[in-house]
Design an enzyme around this catalytic site. Structure first.
Site, PDB file in Angstrom:
ATOM      1  N   ASP A  77      66.150  11.305  23.287  1.00 21.08           N
ATOM      2  CA  ASP A  77      64.961  12.094  23.651  1.00 21.08           C
ATOM      3  C   ASP A  77      63.914  11.130  24.191  1.00 21.08           C
ATOM      4  OD1 ASP A  77      63.017  14.214  23.694  1.00 21.08           O
ATOM      5  OD2 ASP A  77      62.207  13.455  21.817  1.00 21.08           O
ATOM      6  N   SER A  78      62.874  11.706  24.761  1.00 25.13           N
ATOM      7  CA  SER A  78      61.755  10.886  25.225  1.00 25.13           C
ATOM      8  C   SER A  78      61.049  10.182  24.063  1.00 25.13           C
ATOM      9  CB  SER A  78      60.744  11.786  25.936  1.00 25.13           C
ATOM     10  OG  SER A  78      60.334  12.822  25.066  1.00 25.13           O
TER      11      SER A  78
ATOM     12  N   CYS B  32      66.393  16.600  24.700  1.00 19.78           N
ATOM     13  CA  CYS B  32      65.078  16.679  25.333  1.00 19.78           C
ATOM     14  C   CYS B  32      65.201  17.680  26.478  1.00 19.78           C
ATOM     15  CB  CYS B  32      64.708  15.302  25.870  1.00 19.78           C
ATOM     16  SG  CYS B  32      63.199  15.255  26.854  1.00 19.78           S
TER      17      CYS B  32
ATOM     18  N   CYS C  31      61.112  23.283  24.410  1.00 26.33           N
ATOM     19  CA  CYS C  31      60.628  21.906  24.210  1.00 26.33           C
ATOM     20  C   CYS C  31      61.026  21.497  22.797  1.00 26.33           C
ATOM     21  CB  CYS C  31      59.109  21.863  24.375  1.00 26.33           C
ATOM     22  SG  CYS C  31      58.373  20.275  23.931  1.00 26.33           S
TER      23      CYS C  31
ATOM     24  N   HIS D 131      59.654  19.887  20.575  1.00 27.72           N
ATOM     25  CA  HIS D 131      58.632  19.923  19.521  1.00 27.72           C
ATOM     26  C   HIS D 131      58.424  21.321  18.930  1.00 27.72           C
ATOM     27  CE1 HIS D 131      57.784  16.089  21.259  1.00 27.72           C
ATOM     28  NE2 HIS D 131      56.635  15.901  20.627  1.00 27.72           N
TER      29      HIS D 131
HETATM   30  N1  DGL Z   1      61.063  16.006  24.472  1.00 24.47           N
HETATM   31  C1  DGL Z   1      60.246  16.660  25.471  1.00 24.47           C
HETATM   32  C2  DGL Z   1      60.908  17.973  25.898  1.00 24.47           C
HETATM   33  O1  DGL Z   1      61.643  18.587  25.155  1.00 24.47           O
HETATM   34  C3  DGL Z   1      58.843  16.921  24.972  1.00 24.47           C
HETATM   35  C4  DGL Z   1      58.006  15.684  24.851  1.00 24.47           C
HETATM   36  C5  DGL Z   1      57.791  14.973  26.169  1.00 24.47           C
HETATM   37  O2  DGL Z   1      57.097  15.509  27.056  1.00 24.47           O
HETATM   38  O3  DGL Z   1      58.314  13.876  26.294  1.00 24.47           O
HETATM   39  O4  DGL Z   1      60.689  18.406  26.988  1.00 24.47           O
END
Ligand code: DGL
Length: 267
Positions: A11-12, A74, A185, A187
């Site tokens: 993930d990011s 992600c 997303c 989160h």
């Molecule tokens: N992990 C990113 C997503 O699901 C959210 C956080 C980011 O913008 O890096 O899109």
């Protein structure tokens, strides 16, 4: 043994830990290596080619660690890099977090589907295009909700701050009369109950982290790659930059204390 190799999850940053958590719950015998690209987070406002480049770099690392499958945990990276990674690594199953939700929607009795996500995911239109391709009769609306991820990271889920932000976004005219809302997303599972309460019982709220874990289980089973270990899987958590704030929020996303290791990946 082939089957007992780890799964690579990336993930990011730390948000993908919601996907790692869903995988740990559904497949407790699986080992995994998680990589959070905290040095480059957030991905949600970055250009697609940049997200692709980071995703390729991380995937090369995970493949070098002998991972048997890769989970793009992600949404922004799933939207920008999935096809590229499939082309780069044709011999390893790659699971993204978008297609399982699309498949679920296509097989359900949805009528109007909403997607809330980062700007990068919304801009890509990947959810909307794939849902429409799977079922032309569905109305699909998407809305970028960029305030939600930082708000969650700062610990404001379940407070008046999150309630205000959700009311601001979800009260939008395009999101009226939904049958389903996809949490697009990593989160947003932390806001799942609040969102469901706000939208009421007529709207189904889909947690793409759980659906991705189920998709992974299906792919591993179909390729005879499910772990045969009787012990709990081993888990390692790497981040490209470790700060006290990431350590704290990692616990919030994974639901238990974890040890983050810093790992710098050269381009
Ligand atoms: N992990 C990113 C997503 O699901 C959210 C956080 C980011 O913008 O890096 O899109």
């Amino acid at each position: 043994m082939e089957k007992n190799r780890p799964i690579g999850i990336f993930d990011s940053g730390v948000g993908g830990l919601t996907v790692a958590k869903a995988i740990a719950e559904l497949l407790p015998a699986e080992s995994f290596i998680y990589f959070g690209d905290t040095r480059h987070a957030p991905y949600g406002d970055k250009a697609s080619h940049t997200i692709r480049e980071y995703s390729q770099r991380i995937s090369r690392f995970l493949v070098a660690q002998n991972c048997k499958a890769i989970v793009i945990a992600c949404n922004s990276a799933s939207a920008a890099a999935y096809e590229q990674l499939c082309a780069d690594f044709p011999n390893i199953p790659i699971i993204n977090v978008i297609d399982p939700a699309v498949k679920y929607i296509a097989q359900s009795e949805a009528s109007k589907v909403g997607i809330i996500a980062t700007r990068a995911t919304v801009r890509s239109k990947v959810y909307a295009q794939r849902i429409s391709a799977a079922n032309q009769n569905l109305t699909v609306v998407q809305k970028a909700t960029p305030l939600l991820a930082p708000l969650i990271e700062e610990g404001f889920a379940g407070t008046d701050v999150s309630k205000g932000a959700l009311a601001h976004y979800l009260n939008h005219s395009s999101l009226k009369k939904l049958s389903d809302l996809i949490l697009g997303c990593t989160h947003y599972p932390l806001l799942e109950e609040e969102i469901a309460a706000y939208l009421g019982p007529k709207v189904r709220v889909l947690n793409s982290a759980k659906l991705a874990a189920q998709a992974l289980q299906g792919v591993l089973a179909s390729q005879d790659l499910l772990s045969t270990s009787v012990d709990a899987g081993k888990r390692r958590f790497y981040v490209s930059e470790k700060t006290p704030a990431f350590t704290k929020i990692a616990k919030m996303f994974f639901g238990q204390e974890i040890r983050l290791e810093e790992k710098f990946l050269k381009s």
